[in-house]
Motif scaffolding. Structure first.
Motif, PDB file in Angstrom:
ATOM      1  N   SER A  18       0.834  -1.211   0.000  1.00  0.00           N
ATOM      2  CA  SER A  18       0.000   0.000   0.000  1.00  0.00           C
ATOM      3  C   SER A  18       0.864   1.256   0.000  1.00  0.00           C
ATOM      4  O   SER A  18       0.623   2.196  -0.769  1.00  0.00           O
ATOM      5  CB  SER A  18      -0.936   0.005   1.209  1.00  0.00           C
ATOM      6  OG  SER A  18      -1.782  -1.113   1.172  1.00  0.00           O
ATOM      7  N   ILE A  19       1.877   1.267   0.863  1.00  0.00           N
ATOM      8  CA  ILE A  19       2.786   2.416   0.919  1.00  0.00           C
ATOM      9  C   ILE A  19       3.592   2.511  -0.377  1.00  0.00           C
ATOM     10  O   ILE A  19       3.721   3.581  -0.974  1.00  0.00           O
ATOM     11  CB  ILE A  19       3.743   2.293   2.117  1.00  0.00           C
ATOM     12  CG1 ILE A  19       2.969   2.401   3.434  1.00  0.00           C
ATOM     13  CG2 ILE A  19       4.834   3.362   2.058  1.00  0.00           C
ATOM     14  CD1 ILE A  19       3.821   2.153   4.661  1.00  0.00           C
ATOM     15  N   SER A  20       4.117   1.376  -0.829  1.00  0.00           N
ATOM     16  CA  SER A  20       4.948   1.358  -2.037  1.00  0.00           C
ATOM     17  C   SER A  20       4.177   1.866  -3.250  1.00  0.00           C
ATOM     18  O   SER A  20       4.683   2.682  -4.033  1.00  0.00           O
ATOM     19  CB  SER A  20       5.445  -0.070  -2.305  1.00  0.00           C
ATOM     20  OG  SER A  20       6.235  -0.535  -1.233  1.00  0.00           O
ATOM     21  N   GLU A  21       2.955   1.380  -3.391  1.00  0.00           N
ATOM     22  CA  GLU A  21       2.126   1.757  -4.538  1.00  0.00           C
ATOM     23  C   GLU A  21       1.838   3.252  -4.543  1.00  0.00           C
ATOM     24  O   GLU A  21       1.987   3.926  -5.569  1.00  0.00           O
ATOM     25  CB  GLU A  21       0.821   0.967  -4.495  1.00  0.00           C
ATOM     26  CG  GLU A  21      -0.138   1.271  -5.625  1.00  0.00           C
ATOM     27  CD  GLU A  21      -1.412   0.472  -5.490  1.00  0.00           C
ATOM     28  OE1 GLU A  21      -1.803  -0.187  -6.466  1.00  0.00           O
ATOM     29  OE2 GLU A  21      -2.045   0.513  -4.411  1.00  0.00           O
ATOM     30  N   LYS A  22       1.433   3.782  -3.394  1.00  0.00           N
ATOM     31  CA  LYS A  22       1.082   5.201  -3.315  1.00  0.00           C
ATOM     32  C   LYS A  22       2.290   6.091  -3.618  1.00  0.00           C
ATOM     33  O   LYS A  22       2.179   7.079  -4.357  1.00  0.00           O
ATOM     34  CB  LYS A  22       0.524   5.528  -1.936  1.00  0.00           C
ATOM     35  CG  LYS A  22       0.079   6.979  -1.774  1.00  0.00           C
ATOM     36  CD  LYS A  22      -0.704   7.211  -0.492  1.00  0.00           C
ATOM     37  CE  LYS A  22      -2.092   6.660  -0.604  1.00  0.00           C
ATOM     38  NZ  LYS A  22      -2.985   7.117   0.482  1.00  0.00           N
ATOM     39  N   ARG A  23       3.431   5.740  -3.063  1.00  0.00           N
ATOM     40  CA  ARG A  23       4.637   6.543  -3.292  1.00  0.00           C
ATOM     41  C   ARG A  23       5.073   6.478  -4.762  1.00  0.00           C
ATOM     42  O   ARG A  23       5.492   7.488  -5.345  1.00  0.00           O
ATOM     43  CB  ARG A  23       5.760   6.075  -2.375  1.00  0.00           C
ATOM     44  CG  ARG A  23       5.548   6.479  -0.915  1.00  0.00           C
ATOM     45  CD  ARG A  23       6.555   5.794  -0.002  1.00  0.00           C
ATOM     46  NE  ARG A  23       7.921   6.166  -0.316  1.00  0.00           N
ATOM     47  CZ  ARG A  23       8.630   7.094   0.339  1.00  0.00           C
ATOM     48  NH1 ARG A  23       8.080   7.729   1.350  1.00  0.00           N
ATOM     49  NH2 ARG A  23       9.867   7.363  -0.007  1.00  0.00           N
ATOM     50  N   ALA A  24       4.995   5.286  -5.356  1.00  0.00           N
ATOM     51  CA  ALA A  24       5.391   5.139  -6.760  1.00  0.00           C
ATOM     52  C   ALA A  24       4.424   5.885  -7.679  1.00  0.00           C
ATOM     53  O   ALA A  24       4.846   6.524  -8.653  1.00  0.00           O
ATOM     54  CB  ALA A  24       5.447   3.660  -7.134  1.00  0.00           C
TER      55      ALA A  24
END
Length: 229
Positions: A18-24
């Motif tokens: 979830s964090i990775s997707e949003k940041r990317a």
């Protein structure tokens, strides 16, 4: 110890997707001149992506198509003149650099050193290899099974055949799969005849009729599952 091999899912099991997707997504939108892109379009993106990932699990699309189609549909819906294939490449490039461990992931893997640990994940080979390889877990796993490379995605039997062949496993009773997705990890394990552990940190209601062997809400609780047996 009953289980000799533990098969881990990656996203939202060992690494926080979830964090990775949003940041990317934010970094990709920023590159295309849309600094508020995540705020403006994330809800639509999630709806579209969820449909396509479910179709992938059902064998109705493939990963390459999914990667571009989700952005094609998003940009069409919001009338954005952005080339979906180019944007997808930029997004995946940023995603491959996003590494955020789920709480307890390192401790669990260290404490399961007496077991054979492997990854079985749906996703893009370059992205998943980069994220796992760049994490503190990089030297933890005997094999990393990725759907794009295997040619099958969970819950399909083929990816489990591929994993069992790579790991030279002959006894299904000694294998446990751990993952956050009922329809992918747990259903796949059930269909293949291996025990399953549903990682459910948000304590979601299970109304799908899919019954895991075990359920945990903290990753560290996996130790109790393995040790109590």
């Amino acid at each position: 110890m009953k289980y000799e091999v533990i098969l881990f899912d990656v996203d939202d099991t060992l690494l926080d997707f979830s964090i990775s997707e949003k940041r990317a997504l934010h970094r990709a939108f920023l590159e295309f001149g849309l600094p508020t892109g995540v705020k403006d379009y994330e809800a639509s993106y999630q709806e579209i992506s969820k449909v396509l990932w479910r179709e992938l699990e059902q064998g109705l699309t493939n990963l390459s198509e999914l990667g571009v189609e989700r952005f094609k549909r998003l940009f069409l819906k919001h009338e954005l003149e952005i080339h979906a294939e180019v944007f997808s490449g930029v997004y995946l490039g940023y995603l491959s650099k996003e590494i955020h461990l789920i709480q307890g992931a390192m401790e669990v893997c260290e404490n399961l050193a007496d077991c054979r640990l492997a990854i079985i994940t749906n996703g893009f080979t370059d992205v998943q290899t980069s994220r796992i390889g760049g994490s503190p877990l990089s030297n933890t796993f005997e094999h990393i099974i990725i759907s794009q490379e295997a040619g099958f995605q969970k819950p399909a039997k083929g990816i489990f055949d591929y994993a069992f062949s790579k790991l030279q496993i002959t006894d299904k009773a000694k294998v446990l799969i751990v993952g956050d997705s009922l329809t992918s990890d747990i259903q796949g394990g059930i269909d293949y005849g291996i025990d399953t552990c549903w990682f459910n940190p948000h304590q979601k209601e299970n109304n799908l009729g899919i019954k895991p062997t075990y359920e945990i809400c903290k990753l560290i609780d996996l130790m109790q599952v393995v040790e109590n047996i």
